[in-house]
Design an enzyme around this catalytic site. Sequence first.
Site, PDB file in Angstrom:
ATOM      1  N   LYS A  75     -46.086 -18.806  21.837  1.00  0.00           N
ATOM      2  CA  LYS A  75     -46.682 -19.855  21.020  1.00  0.00           C
ATOM      3  C   LYS A  75     -46.473 -21.215  21.682  1.00  0.00           C
ATOM      4  CE  LYS A  75     -46.275 -21.601  16.223  1.00  0.00           C
ATOM      5  NZ  LYS A  75     -45.562 -21.356  14.942  1.00  0.00           N
ATOM      6  N   SER A 151     -48.199 -21.235  10.986  1.00  0.00           N
ATOM      7  CA  SER A 151     -48.640 -21.911  12.187  1.00  0.00           C
ATOM      8  C   SER A 151     -48.752 -20.998  13.410  1.00  0.00           C
ATOM      9  CB  SER A 151     -47.691 -23.071  12.523  1.00  0.00           C
ATOM     10  OG  SER A 151     -46.382 -22.613  12.813  1.00  0.00           O
ATOM     11  N   SER A 175     -44.323 -19.430   8.805  1.00  0.00           N
ATOM     12  CA  SER A 175     -45.274 -19.448   9.907  1.00  0.00           C
ATOM     13  C   SER A 175     -45.340 -18.169  10.716  1.00  0.00           C
ATOM     14  CB  SER A 175     -44.975 -20.624  10.842  1.00  0.00           C
ATOM     15  OG  SER A 175     -45.307 -21.837  10.209  1.00  0.00           O
TER      16      SER A 175
END
Length: 478
Positions: A75, A151, A175
């Site tokens: 990520k 996220s 997330s």
Amino acid sequence: MKISEYTAFDALGLAELVRRREVTPSELMDAASAAIEQVNPALNAVISSLRDDAEQALRAGLPEGPFTGVPYLVKDLGLLVAGTPTGMGSRLFQGLVSPIDDELMARFRRAGLVSLGKTNTPELGLNVVTEPAVHGPTRNPWRRDRTPGGSSGGAAAAVAARMVPMAHGNDVAGSIRIPASCCGLFGLKPTRGRIPTGPIEGEVLMGFATDHALTRSVRDSAALLDAIAGPDAGAPYFAPPASRSFLEEARTPPGRLRIAFTDAAWSGVAVHDECKLAVRRAASLCEALGHEVVQARPEIEWERVRIAFRMLLSYAAHLFDRVCPTVGLAPGRDTLEAATLAMAEAGRRMSAVDVHDVLMARDQIARQLGQFFTRFDALLTPALAAPPIALGTLNGNDPTIGGEAWLDRIFEFAPFTPLFNVNGSPAMSVPLHMTADGMPVGVQFAGRYADDATLLRLAGQLEQAAPWDRRRPAICAE
């Protein structure tokens, strides 16, 4: 190796092929790259390539680990990869290159993972959908007009579409669990202090944040946790070490558990019927598996949760007013989204007493949940208040929303996950339900602090009783 052969295996399955020399890490890298090239244009999940770094790792020789040769994605937020930009989903930070691997990235490498790229994330992770202005929206592979969540939305979309068998994510208010629910994946948020945060940070976001991964299988999540868990030098605290491997736990029947369940949000927000149905069906499945299932929930005052998450406001203000000047960055309306600016402005108005209120709320909620989990082994809730919402529903560039109002708005979609970041206990989204129109809906199980093992044993049992990996989204590498 054909893409169809590659996508048939989870991460441990691919690693076993490498160990048996039925496939090489280079062949796996090529298959994963072909899968990304095939489906990423439709999803916008992977936003930059680490192929050069991966090829260099293969030339140097991969370490012998549980995932040697397995393709992976990281990520673009909260993880430092030496020599590569970490943009954090923001125009402000594009081109800011890390000089080092952080400890977690070093452990990914030691596990034998081959990181091929970085995944999309909302600006600074401050949204529960993945639609940053800098890279544009990531789309859900089950329906392109819906969000994959956030996220860690890019990670979830990539794993669900079979680009890679698992991908790095992190979780400060859900997330990992939010996109796992939206994309039909398994998503575990480990106990606070289980995953290293060094060498730069100690207690990330007052302890609310932790890293792990989005996976298709429970065993991949457990084996990765074995590979990355444990304190690093200078850790301010760490979770008690596990008595045996998490992979072994995931393969062990859980025995008879006492499981509480609720489908009502502490905030009072309305919960979609499909999410309620998902909880009822999961509760029935648990009962059929021999567990004691009781309708109950901890009595948490939502206002205390709201106070606790004012932490994000102070974080935004500190980042822009203290950190950015040290690296020569000047935040402004041309480099930051409206909601981010509003949160920072609200953070600047906070006093030392307000920050103390955040810490008090965190600790009071932890005490309340700690008492609850003396009576129950797990709590079952919806993962989200609704199935995956339409793209554009949560617009971080809406100039009319204030900082605290933005938090309230995103928690309308995600009112269940934040609680377990506040107290630091483990929680997981399990993909047990599909809506009538074919969208995945996860359910959340949370457990007592440091008892990741019980959740993994339960997850392994649920996966065996109601397998989910045979489902494939509309957009899927093949």
